[in-house]
Design a protein around this motif. Structure first.
Motif, PDB file in Angstrom:
ATOM      1  N   GLY A  68       5.728   7.835  15.487  1.00 14.03           N
ATOM      2  CA  GLY A  68       5.095   6.520  14.921  1.00 14.03           C
ATOM      3  C   GLY A  68       5.238   5.373  15.713  1.00 14.03           C
ATOM      4  O   GLY A  68       5.869   5.155  16.885  1.00 14.03           O
ATOM      5  N   GLU A  69       4.162   4.305  15.327  1.00 13.58           N
ATOM      6  CA  GLU A  69       4.275   3.221  16.416  1.00 13.58           C
ATOM      7  C   GLU A  69       5.496   2.388  16.465  1.00 13.58           C
ATOM      8  O   GLU A  69       5.831   1.766  17.237  1.00 13.58           O
ATOM      9  N   HIS A  70       6.266   2.486  15.341  1.00 15.47           N
ATOM     10  CA  HIS A  70       7.442   1.529  15.380  1.00 15.47           C
ATOM     11  C   HIS A  70       8.319   2.094  16.371  1.00 15.47           C
ATOM     12  O   HIS A  70       9.480   1.456  16.600  1.00 15.47           O
ATOM     13  N   LEU A  71       8.307   3.270  16.697  1.00 17.74           N
ATOM     14  CA  LEU A  71       9.377   3.911  17.779  1.00 17.74           C
ATOM     15  C   LEU A  71       8.605   4.020  19.090  1.00 17.74           C
ATOM     16  O   LEU A  71       8.720   4.851  19.808  1.00 17.74           O
ATOM     17  N   SER A  72       7.899   2.894  19.553  1.00 15.89           N
ATOM     18  CA  SER A  72       6.968   2.851  20.820  1.00 15.89           C
ATOM     19  C   SER A  72       7.213   1.479  21.380  1.00 15.89           C
ATOM     20  O   SER A  72       7.741   0.506  20.608  1.00 15.89           O
ATOM     21  N   ARG A  73       7.179   1.200  22.728  1.00 12.74           N
ATOM     22  CA  ARG A  73       7.006   0.117  23.361  1.00 12.74           C
ATOM     23  C   ARG A  73       5.794  -0.981  22.887  1.00 12.74           C
ATOM     24  O   ARG A  73       5.838  -1.917  23.074  1.00 12.74           O
ATOM     25  N   LEU A  74       4.900  -0.180  22.333  1.00 18.39           N
ATOM     26  CA  LEU A  74       3.693  -0.840  21.896  1.00 18.39           C
ATOM     27  C   LEU A  74       3.588  -0.811  20.016  1.00 18.39           C
ATOM     28  O   LEU A  74       2.638  -0.424  19.717  1.00 18.39           O
ATOM     29  N   GLN A  75       4.723  -1.378  19.392  1.00 24.62           N
ATOM     30  CA  GLN A  75       4.847  -1.566  18.355  1.00 24.62           C
ATOM     31  C   GLN A  75       3.261  -2.314  17.676  1.00 24.62           C
ATOM     32  O   GLN A  75       3.157  -3.388  18.147  1.00 24.62           O
ATOM     33  N   GLY A  76       2.808  -1.680  16.651  1.00 22.91           N
ATOM     34  CA  GLY A  76       1.636  -2.285  15.954  1.00 22.91           C
ATOM     35  C   GLY A  76       0.412  -2.010  16.825  1.00 22.91           C
ATOM     36  O   GLY A  76      -0.707  -2.528  16.498  1.00 22.91           O
ATOM     37  N   TRP A  77       0.416  -0.808  17.402  1.00 21.05           N
ATOM     38  CA  TRP A  77      -0.879  -0.355  18.009  1.00 21.05           C
ATOM     39  C   TRP A  77      -0.911   0.899  17.998  1.00 21.05           C
ATOM     40  O   TRP A  77       0.267   1.757  17.958  1.00 21.05           O
ATOM     41  N   VAL A 112       0.972  -1.224   0.138  1.00 22.05           N
ATOM     42  CA  VAL A 112       0.077  -0.107  -0.054  1.00 22.05           C
ATOM     43  C   VAL A 112       0.968   1.194  -0.003  1.00 22.05           C
ATOM     44  O   VAL A 112       1.729   1.177   0.737  1.00 22.05           O
ATOM     45  N   PRO A 113       0.792   2.095  -1.088  1.00 28.52           N
ATOM     46  CA  PRO A 113       1.308   3.342  -1.130  1.00 28.52           C
ATOM     47  C   PRO A 113       1.247   4.128   0.246  1.00 28.52           C
ATOM     48  O   PRO A 113       0.252   4.213   0.791  1.00 28.52           O
ATOM     49  N   PHE A 114       2.274   4.745   0.458  1.00 30.09           N
ATOM     50  CA  PHE A 114       2.511   5.533   1.917  1.00 30.09           C
ATOM     51  C   PHE A 114       2.142   4.696   3.129  1.00 30.09           C
ATOM     52  O   PHE A 114       2.256   5.198   4.215  1.00 30.09           O
ATOM     53  N   GLN A 115       2.422   3.363   3.020  1.00 23.72           N
ATOM     54  CA  GLN A 115       2.333   2.573   4.161  1.00 23.72           C
ATOM     55  C   GLN A 115       3.766   1.504   4.060  1.00 23.72           C
ATOM     56  O   GLN A 115       4.419   1.539   4.899  1.00 23.72           O
ATOM     57  N   ARG A 116       3.782   0.784   2.974  1.00 20.74           N
ATOM     58  CA  ARG A 116       4.742  -0.019   2.831  1.00 20.74           C
ATOM     59  C   ARG A 116       5.318  -1.147   4.049  1.00 20.74           C
ATOM     60  O   ARG A 116       6.170  -1.437   4.132  1.00 20.74           O
ATOM     61  N   GLY A 117       4.094  -1.383   4.784  1.00 24.29           N
ATOM     62  CA  GLY A 117       4.242  -2.276   5.645  1.00 24.29           C
ATOM     63  C   GLY A 117       3.149  -2.366   6.671  1.00 24.29           C
ATOM     64  O   GLY A 117       2.444  -1.272   6.715  1.00 24.29           O
ATOM     65  N   GLY A 118       3.277  -3.400   7.500  1.00 22.09           N
ATOM     66  CA  GLY A 118       2.191  -3.560   8.651  1.00 22.09           C
ATOM     67  C   GLY A 118       2.631  -2.685   9.843  1.00 22.09           C
ATOM     68  O   GLY A 118       2.027  -1.521   9.883  1.00 22.09           O
ATOM     69  N   TRP A 119       3.555  -3.154  10.380  1.00 21.12           N
ATOM     70  CA  TRP A 119       4.111  -2.206  11.548  1.00 21.12           C
ATOM     71  C   TRP A 119       5.521  -2.684  12.100  1.00 21.12           C
ATOM     72  O   TRP A 119       6.003  -3.784  11.229  1.00 21.12           O
TER      73      TRP A 119
END
Ligand code: PHE
Length: 528
Positions: free
Chosen positions: A498-507, A472-479
């Motif tokens: 962004g979620e990837h820079l948190s202790r709760l990745q993917g949320w 998906v453009p502008f996403q390029r990944g799940g989490w």
């Protein structure tokens, strides 16, 4: 000045690993940061994501006369814009798409799902109850920042059923490929493990570990745990259900099922691992969802931050200048530029990796190497055969095939039609494999595999639509699944969230947590 201190990778991982103690850690770090001084602080107790800032601790009006360019209007960007605006900062929020929300997307009749090489149009009936969350879908009850915004914005919530004892577990290689009912596996497994432990106690195997009084009490507790008989044996339990329960209409209630031998549940770890999924802190009951689709939250946020929001702005370059940032972007074919005192970058790392930036070599290296999961969901409209034929109301069935999960709708029970997921896979060969299939092939795969759990998929599921996050453009990944380090720190006037820079990745909660950390950094920078 409050600062996130850097920690070694090992300390970082240790801290992340000990999630159970994370709240205590957050509190300790906050207390130390506020008073005792860093010298007194044992490095291993420092929360690598910074202490947990609270908006009420930020000094009001601290941002007066300062500007922030926020890149990406997902949950991180929008919560940052809201809180920074409340602090007096002048925010401009640039979003490439024509709607805010980022990966929080809900598809309904007529909506178009774009991937790099494909376009699908949602063909569900035009009915607000028929929606497909092509992004976040469930909210843990302790994700209190997100739930706090729902309360504040008046977004109604309802229960999301994560654990349904009537749902199925299916391994094509076991029980002749027959799907098993979750309650039976649970009852058999617990009963037999409890009975084994009671036997071990009876034979004196635990005399060293337990006092006589505790041994007696443990045997009593095992009786409740496993539904054992008076002599601590397991001969089957009503908890497992009754013959014919896999189809509605059985009249054999009250007849017990023989327990399946423990060995049949032990094969390759599939059975217990799937059942244990909802033991995870973030997957435990009660879970919640917004009434009408997850995008209700994104829409409420968008209303709040509307004055700062610029849609259709595709970022091309992120420049540094002395005491500020210059963001280059394209809008309606025209090249534009935005200057601000600070930049707050919330784009997913794989999107960011494609831009020209003045970031440090270390930041660019981390961005370029940041791994994202390849998640896929495949949805169908169908008459609610799972409710009518199988007494399944919401929840998840698991299968040891690529589709991995079948999700039943958790709302509008009893309606004629519903949207059912014929697949939710993330990571590994399953996620990659389904991502690589063109959308029409994904539908065929989902119908074929899901039919092994519910044959009705072959005849009743139609109007399929799928999402493969990586395409998906502008996403390029799940989490994000890499461990962040460099990006937790600002790079001159650029802050990252962004979620990837948190202790709760993917949320979504992780996105907000990361935004709070970035806001806290900017507040500190202007306060010092
Ligand atoms: N929050 C998402 C989900 O519940 C993604 C996720 C899965 C995140 C598993 C962490 C662990 O499916």
């Amino acid at each position: 000045m409050r600062q996130v201190r850097s920690v070694s990778r090992r300390q970082f991982l240790t801290a992340v690993g000990h999630t159970a103690g994370s709240n205590a850690m957050l509190r300790a770090a906050a207390v130390l940061g506020a008073g005792a001084g860093a010298a007194a602080c044992d490095e291993s107790t420092v929360d690598p994501f910074g202490h947990s800032p609270r908006p009420e601790d930020w000094p009001g009006d601290v941002g007066r006369g300062r500007t922030v360019a926020i890149l990406g209007a997902g949950l991180a960007g929008m919560s940052a814009a809201l809180e920074l605006t409340r602090l007096g900062f002048e925010c401009t929020l640039l979003e490439a798409r024509e709607a805010a929300g980022g990966r929080t997307r809900t598809l309904r009749a007529g909506d178009v799902a774009s991937e790099f090489d494909a376009e699908q149009t949602c063909a569900f009936d035009a009915d607000p109850r028929l929606y497909f969350n092509a992004g976040p879908s469930r909210i843990p009850h302790h994700h209190e920042l997100l739930l706090g915004y729902c309360r504040e914005f008046g977004v109604p919530l309802e229960t999301f059923t994560n654990d349904n004892r009537a749902a199925r577990l299916h391994d094509p290689r076991q029980f002749g490929g027959a799907p098993q009912i979750a309650r039976r596996l649970r009852a058999d497994f617990r009963g037999q493990v409890a009975a084994l432990l009671a036997t071990a106690i009876d034979r004196g195997a635990l005399d060293q570990e337990l006092t006589a009084a505790d041994r007696a009490r443990l045997v009593g507790a095992l009786g409740s745990f496993g539904d054992l008989d008076a002599s601590a044996r397991f001969g089957g339990s009503e908890r497992a259900g009754f013959p014919g329960q896999d189809r509605a209409g059985s009249r054999e209630r009250g007849t017990s099922l023989d327990p399946r031998p423990l060995s049949s549940w032990l094969d390759d770890g599939f059975w217990m691992a799937r059942v244990a999924f909802t033991e995870g802190l973030d997957q435990q009951s009660t879970m919640l969802q917004p009434v009408g689709g997850m995008d209700q939250i994104a829409k409420a946020f968008q209303t709040q931050i509307e004055p700062s929001l610029t849609l259709g702005a595709v970022i091309t370059a992120l420049r540094k200048r002395s005491e500020g940032v210059t963001v280059e972007y394209e809008q309606a074919g025209a090249a534009r530029e935005l200057q601000a005192d600070f930049g707050l970058v919330t784009l997913p790392a794989p999107v960011l990796a494609g831009l020209t930036t003045d970031f440090s070599a270390e930041a660019r290296r981390e961005i370029g190497g940041f791994q994202y999961t390849s998640a896929v969901r495949i949805a169908f409209q169908a008459p609610r055969f799972w409710e009518r034929n199988h007494n399944i109301y919401g929840g998840i069935s698991w299968t040891n095939q690529a589709i991995t999960q079948i999700w039943y709708p958790n709302h509008d029970f009893g309606a004629e039609q519903g949207v059912v997921l014929g697949a939710y896979s993330f990571g590994g060969a399953a996620g990659d494999g389904l991502t690589a299939q063109p959308p029409p092939q994904r539908l065929t795969t989902a119908v074929n595999q899901a039919s092994a759990v519910h044959p009705e998929f072959a005849t009743e599921a139609s109007r399929g639509i799928s999402v493969a996050w990586k395409n998906v453009p502008f996403q390029r990944g799940g989490w994000g699944v890499s461990t962040p380090d460099v990006l937790l720190q600002p790079d001159d006037r650029y802050y990252f969230a962004g979620e990837h820079l948190s202790r709760l990745q993917g949320w979504q909660e992780g996105a907000i947590l990361s935004a709070y950390r970035a806001v806290d950094g900017i507040v500190s920078a202007v306060s010092s």
